[in-house]
Design an enzyme around this catalytic site. Structure first.
Site, PDB file in Angstrom:
ATOM      1  N   GLU A 195      -4.825   5.040  -1.569  1.00 18.86           N
ATOM      2  CA  GLU A 195      -3.659   5.765  -2.092  1.00 18.86           C
ATOM      3  C   GLU A 195      -2.576   4.765  -2.443  1.00 18.86           C
ATOM      4  OE1 GLU A 195      -2.714   9.367  -0.033  1.00 18.86           O
ATOM      5  OE2 GLU A 195      -0.555   9.115  -0.361  1.00 18.86           O
ATOM      6  N   GLU A 221      -4.385   9.656   6.823  1.00 19.47           N
ATOM      7  CA  GLU A 221      -3.099   9.401   7.464  1.00 19.47           C
ATOM      8  C   GLU A 221      -2.883  10.167   8.769  1.00 19.47           C
ATOM      9  OE1 GLU A 221      -0.020   9.972   4.558  1.00 19.47           O
ATOM     10  OE2 GLU A 221      -0.488   8.109   3.536  1.00 19.47           O
TER      11      GLU A 221
END
Length: 944
Positions: free
Chosen positions: A505, A429
């Site tokens: 995720e 991220e």
């Protein structure tokens, strides 16, 4: 220079070619025990930038650390600190980091001995991980600074160690600045090793073994590719022979190879070979078959080095339509993401607890773990290898600068032999840059390096964006999905059908164990599978979506375990996350059985909530069953409330008017009852119960038993609302190392610390006199029996501060000790600071140079003292400045502290204690007690 030291140095210079006897194979010695530890930083960096080998304060050889606390590694000092509402919420409100400088830097010290026979060998220090920015000193020499809190690192300390003598290693750790946005701990939280090798030896992480098959489906013989990097520290090239021997899971020899090489001086050479295992057992989570490669390096027929490498034979990959492939066949990834954090111990997770955590995940049906968001410990990977758990091995930070590439290189070289490691992740991220052309180029550099070092595994990136094919996503081999369940995934797949994908995720459902209504005041979330956030989904939502899309390869839930920090969606008093399928102790929340129902084939049937609802009689209760049965029938106090059908593994729901008693469910497959469960209205807690995950542990000073503490009623049932304070007492061959209860808003200590007792005695009656030469040997003014009664008293009580400027002088102070005081465990002499070049003597014996510093300095002096009068003499050279020994010079008498009393409250009926075995075989008895409840006793056996 001492003769033994001189001999060592000369031997290192001329190296092994002039030695008549062969150098023995390597040694790898664990340096975990007996570190002296101190929070605080009175000494700055401990580095003298003007001169080499002159580390001061704790970095110095002669520094006294008797009053410091003794700790064993792994050690996390952050978990010992109190919670503070003004601290960083994302790091769990621990009083460390910004705003808490007094708690953010600490020092570790330890000694180790080297034999005179170690002369000529290479000596290494290996650190599994230190959080965060650390500087390592050996014998006063600064040997390296390591700024990453997650990567392993090592130093060749051969040049600065003393063979045939005691050596001092000191580590300054600065945890002031975090790396992540979650609890990270502080300190030497992984293992430390002392490694000894021959001058010609296998390079660090220098063995690589990989398997290949003739077809895409592994059948028949496996071709093993063997690589060994050899390092030559000698002055001339050296011919060597390398032999490889492969042993199967049962220990039998199954293959071998050999090769010869000429390794140039001061160079690393890679030796390669191929061999075949005729009928291999393939590694998988269901059958974690492990092989061992014995690599032997010989010189003139004599073995000079040898290493054993554990590995597995298997293949991994991704197909753009069929998803993840294990051993050539589609294999659904049933994964969880996890930080390195556990109740009681923080980030310093003992090896046995790593195995405990992996086993708990496997019981749930999980087969994969993502090491979020950093390189894992080697011991965690060992547990995954041996128990059977695939791993997404993740890099900490995106970058192609030299330091980041080097850390990435070392991570891959360290971990690439683990069969559990199935995929590399370059980062997580990177919101700001991930879609830029620069990020794409950086990602390409990381990916190319991974493929060069390990061509057998795919590479991904955990991307928090939707249908975007820019930057990293445009170049990464396997597209990783963080959330965005729904149309974005379908559109992306349609537009890029040739790029494999994986759910890196997913989930992020929030819930608190045993809680069935959101409670913002206490910081709790309901355990029903309903609390999804703006970016997340329930377990049911993402699992249902992924079930019909094999090209997504399955995914990794955020998270398997709760962890400190990120107390979403609440803040204080909540101090840890609610994302876990289990709490920080490993106690399952209700969703544990939802995943188990979806991820396993044996019948699963779980009811929620508990059935203790006093005052709610007649009111509707939301009752749910998690199951993989075809049908489930619900019963209340013997009355059927109806049978419902499941089209796929998941949940069923009833609204039930509460009445005390028994709520039970029966599960059916093909019309036959295959599962049965119940929840009952319990009585009040009347007793405690202790249940250990193991009945015996190894008496090695490291092994750990994880013990569940339950508050039970008079029928032995756990009382689901019982929050009672539990006191612990431990006797025998072990010690308590941590306690917890999984309560995300509990501020009780995880650890209770035994601090040494220190009694301070002033050094007084200071006098001084000018001398011709403060550097002269054998100065009578430093001797014990020198008469200083005619000297000038100092004008600063307890310190030396002569009037005016004095180039050379000696100051003397006095103190008395009784015979009983001399029996104290440790005795230190502490100076608040000396602002002149100094030499220090106690009773005429030198303590080594004190240097010139305004920082405090301490010496261990117990062996130099005597009953009655003792004298401290300081020879000072001021070089035209004012000489001063700062006031407050003292002697410290150090003795063991009082053993602390351990306690922890249960949370919704449960708590946890961890007991670590001593090195002496025997028994350990743990007793748990609580006012008004019958106590519990548990006896563990510690085995040789």
């Amino acid at each position: 220079m001492k003769p033994s030291v001189l001999a060592c140095v000369l031997a290192l210079v001329i190296a092994a070619p002039l030695r008549a006897e062969p150098v023995s194979p390597r040694e790898r010695i664990r340096l975990d025990d007996g570190w002296a530890f101190h929070i605080g930083n009175e000494w700055g960096l401990g580095v003298n930038l003007a001169k080499a080998g002159t580390g001061f304060g704790p970095a110095g050889v002669n520094f006294g650390d008797a009053s410091w606390r003794r700790v064993n590694l792994p050690h996390d000092w952050a978990v010992e600190l109190p919670f503070d509402p003004h601290a960083d919420a994302s790091h769990g409100f621990k009083a460390i980091g910004p705003g808490f400088p007094e708690n953010s830097i600490a020092w570790y010290r330890r000694t180790f001995d080297l034999s005179s026979s170690d002369a000529g060998r290479r000596i290494w220090l290996e650190f599994g991980g230190v959080f965060r920015d650390c500087t390592v000193f050996v014998n006063g020499w600064a040997i390296g600074r390591h700024a990453s809190g997650y990567n392993s690192f090592r130093y060749d300390v051969t040049d600065v160690v003393n063979c045939g003598a005691t050596n001092v290693v000191a580590v300054r750790v600065d945890a002031s600045v975090p790396e992540g946005w979650f609890y990270e701990g502080a300190g030497i939280y992984r293992h430390v090793w002392l490694v000894k090798t021959a001058p010609v030896a296998i390079a660090p992480d220098g063995v690589f073994v990989s398997s290949r098959f003739a077809g895409s489906i592994p059948k028949g013989p496996a071709q093993l590719h063997l690589e060994t990097d050899l390092l030559n520290h000698e002055l001339a090239s050296v011919p060597v022979e390398v032999e490889w021997e492969v042993r199967g899971p049962s220990g039998q020899k199954v293959a071998a190879a050999q090769a010869q090489a000429e390794v140039a001086s001061s160079e690393t050479d890679t030796v390669r070979a191929e061999t075949t295992v005729p009928d291999p057992m393939l590694w998988s989570p269901e059958q974690p078959a492990l092989y061992h490669l014995l690599t032997t390096v010989k010189r003139g027929g004599v073995t000079v080095d040898q290493e054993t490498t554990e590995f597995g034979i298997r293949t991994v990959g991704f197909d753009a339509q069929r998803g993840f492939l294990l051993n050539g066949r589609p294999y659904n990834l049933q994964g969880t993401c996890n930080h390195q954090d556990h109740a009681g111990v923080g980030s310093a997770i003992p090896d046995a607890v790593q195995y405990f955590r992996v086993a708990k995940l496997k019981e749930m049906g999980s087969n994969a773990d993502r090491t979020s968001h950093n390189p894992p410990t080697e011991e965690f990977l060992d547990a995954c290898d041996q128990l059977g758990m695939l791993v997404m091995d993740e890099n900490r930070l995106l970058g192609s600068d030299a330091d980041t590439l080097q850390r990435w290189r070392e991570q891959i070289r360290r971990d690439r032999n683990h069969p559990s490691v199935a995929i590399w992740s370059i980062a997580n991220e990177e919101f700001t840059v991930q879609s830029t052309p620069a990020a794409g180029r950086v990602a390409e550099s990381l990916q190319r390096l991974a493929w060069r070092l390990d061509p057998t595994r795919p590479v991904t990136y955990a991307a928090p964006v939707g249908n975007e094919f820019t930057g990293i996503n445009a170049v990464i081999q396997v597209r990783g999905w963080n959330y965005h369940v729904g149309p974005d995934m379908d559109a992306y797949h349609a537009q890029h059908p040739d790029q494999p994908e994986v759910g890196t995720e997913q989930g992020s459902t929030v819930g608190t164990r045993g809680i069935y209504a959101n409670d913002p005041v206490r910081g709790y979330m309901t355990s029903y599978d309903v609390n999804s956030l703006s970016w997340s989904t329930s377990a049911e939502q993402w699992l249902t979506y992924f079930r019909d899309r094999p090209w997504l390869s399955g995914g990794f839930v955020w998270t398997g375990f709760d962890y400190r920090g990120e107390p979403t969606p609440y803040a204080w008093p909540c101090i840890n996350s609610h994302f876990g399928i289990m709490d920080t102790c490993g106690f399952p929340k209700d969703n544990y059985w939802y995943y188990q129902a979806c991820w396993t084939k044996p019948p699963v049937l779980h009811l929620l909530p508990h059935w203790n609802w006093p005052g709610q009689e007649g009111k509707p209760i939301d009752v749910r069953a998690f199951s993989n049965c075809d049908e489930v029938e619900l019963w209340l106090n013997g009355r059927s409330l109806g049978r419902k059908t499941l089209s796929a593994p998941g949940q069923l729901q009833w609204s039930v008017a509460y009445e005390p008693g028994t709520l039970e469910a029966k599960g059916y497959r093909g019309g036959k009852e295959v599962a049965h469960t119940r929840v009952e209205t319990t009585g009040q807690a009347t007793a405690l119960r202790l249940t250990s995950n193991r009945v015996a542990v190894t008496a090695d000073g490291r092994d750990v038993a994880v013990i569940a503490v339950s508050a039970i009623d008079n029928r032995g049932r756990v009382v689901p609302e019982a929050d009672v304070k539990v006191d612990f007492a431990l006797a025998g061959a072990g010690r308590l190392i941590g306690v917890g209860n999984g309560d995300p808003s509990c501020h009780e200590p995880d650890q209770y610390i035994e601090e040494p007792r220190v009694q301070s005695l002033p050094v007084g009656d200071w006098r001084w006199r000018d001398v011709p030469n403060a550097y002269a040997d054998g100065m009578p003014e430093t001797k014990l029996d020198f008469d200083d009664r005619t000297w000038t008293p100092l004008n600063a009580p307890g310190g030396a501060s002569p009037e005016g400027l004095h180039e050379q002088l000696v100051a003397r102070g006095h103190f008395e000790l009784s015979p009983e005081q001399l029996k104290t465990t440790g005795i230190e002499l502490r100076f608040p600071g000396i602002t002149a070049d100094s030499r220090i003597f106690v009773n005429g014996q030198p303590l080594g140079p004190g240097g010139s510093t305004d920082k405090s300095i301490t010496f261990d002096v117990g062996s130099l003292l005597r009953p009655g009068q003792n004298v401290v003499a300081i020879a000072l050279s001021s070089y035209g400045a004012k000489a001063e020994v700062k006031p407050g010079v003292e002697v410290r008498l150090v003795s063991p502290g009082t053993a602390p009393a351990w306690s922890r409250s249960t949370f919704n009926g449960l708590a946890e204690a961890m007991v670590q075995a001593a090195r002496t075989p025997g028994v350990v008895t743990l007793t748990a007690s609580s006012p008004g409840l019958a106590p519990a006793k548990l006896v563990l056996t510690t085995l040789p």
